[in-house]
Design an enzyme around this catalytic site. Structure first.
Site, PDB file in Angstrom:
ATOM      1  N   SER A 138     -26.115  -5.500  14.337  1.00 17.38           N
ATOM      2  CA  SER A 138     -27.120  -5.950  13.373  1.00 17.38           C
ATOM      3  C   SER A 138     -27.928  -4.756  12.857  1.00 17.38           C
ATOM      4  O   SER A 138     -27.379  -3.904  12.167  1.00 17.38           O
ATOM      5  CB  SER A 138     -28.000  -7.033  14.007  1.00 17.38           C
ATOM      6  OG  SER A 138     -28.745  -7.727  13.038  1.00 17.38           O
ATOM      7  N   HIS A 174     -23.869 -10.213   9.835  1.00 23.54           N
ATOM      8  CA  HIS A 174     -23.976 -11.689   9.889  1.00 23.54           C
ATOM      9  C   HIS A 174     -23.535 -12.292   8.552  1.00 23.54           C
ATOM     10  O   HIS A 174     -24.148 -13.233   8.038  1.00 23.54           O
ATOM     11  CB  HIS A 174     -25.406 -12.105  10.230  1.00 23.54           C
ATOM     12  CG  HIS A 174     -25.999 -11.354  11.381  1.00 23.54           C
ATOM     13  ND1 HIS A 174     -25.412 -11.315  12.614  1.00 23.54           N
ATOM     14  CD2 HIS A 174     -27.133 -10.594  11.464  1.00 23.54           C
ATOM     15  CE1 HIS A 174     -26.158 -10.565  13.432  1.00 23.54           C
ATOM     16  NE2 HIS A 174     -27.185 -10.112  12.757  1.00 23.54           N
TER      17      HIS A 174
END
Length: 247
Positions: A138, A174
């Site tokens: 991330s 994501h």
């Protein structure tokens, strides 16, 4: 042990469920270790991993969870903390003692500000060129690129364009699980903010040798990686990158 050339593993993955622990490490962390050495160990020594949790404010509970995951997985793991001051005297020398630097998720904007205050961008560039594998999930993926899509500023996704730039692309993490990621990264490529963007679904990761994308991998069946380019007519083209399912 170090990689044979500058290596980055940029992911939306790394942690998997565990019946007793908050999580344990999955095949993506094993790949990070293997990228540092074909054998994964040297002279019977366990792989040495340094976790950098700046993006979550060096959260102590999360650090304990990482320690438990490392114990379960058989890794030697330590932390670089920067809050409220560095936990070591010489950050560069400390980081040079590891095979893999793994950067956790959180706020990439806050991470970049704190890293710059402590001279981390220059240190990481040196270590990368020396063969220490840089990896993360991330925010720990976004940081190595020119920038990408982030919720660091608030609930609405926004661009970040001043990341470290070791990799000359935009990044979307994501990509399959947060609805706003895909349209925003397409807009940022269409308007020329990024000439190209590389994206990962949850469970997927991208391996770079130098600045070139070498392969896409996944620890979750069906998770994909994507490349977004600007077409001749000014629209964007998204291409699926073939992925290898990690054992």
């Amino acid at each position: 042990m170090t990689a044979s050339c500058p290596t980055i593993l940029a992911t939306s993955a790394g942690f998997v469920p565990h019946p007793r622990l908050r999580f344990t490490f999955g095949p993506m962390m094993a790949l990070a270790v293997d990228l540092a050495s074909e054998r994964g160990v040297v002279d019977g020594q366990r792989a040495r991993i340094c976790v950098v949790g700046t993006a979550s404010g060096d959260d102590a509970r999360f650090q304990r969870d990482m320690d438990e995951a490392a114990r379960d997985s058989g890794y030697e793991l330590q932390h670089l903390s920067l809050f409220s001051q560095p936990n070591v005297d010489d950050v560069e020398s400390y980081l040079r003692g590891f095979d893999v630097v793994w950067v956790n998720g959180g706020s990439v904007v806050n991470l970049l500000a704190v890293w710059r205050a402590h001279g981390l961008p220059e240190i990481f560039r040196t270590l990368w060129q020396e063969g220490v594998v840089l990896a993360g999930i991330s925010a720990g993926s976004l940081c190595w690129f020119q920038g990408g899509t982030t919720d660091s500023f608030g609930p609405e996704l926004a661009p970040v364009t001043d990341a470290l730039g070791f990799l000359p692309y935009g990044n979307s993490v994501h990509h399959d699980s947060e609805d706003g990621r895909r349209p925003l990264i397409h807009r940022l490529v269409a308007d020329g903010t990024f000439s190209e963007a590389h994206c990962t679904d949850d469970g997927a990761g991208l391996v770079y040798r130098g600045t070139e994308l070498a392969e896409a991998v996944t620890e979750k069946e069906g998770a994909s990686a994507w490349r977004v380019r600007r077409g001749a007519d000014g629209t964007t083209v998204e291409e699926q990158v073939p992925t290898q399912l990690l054992a």
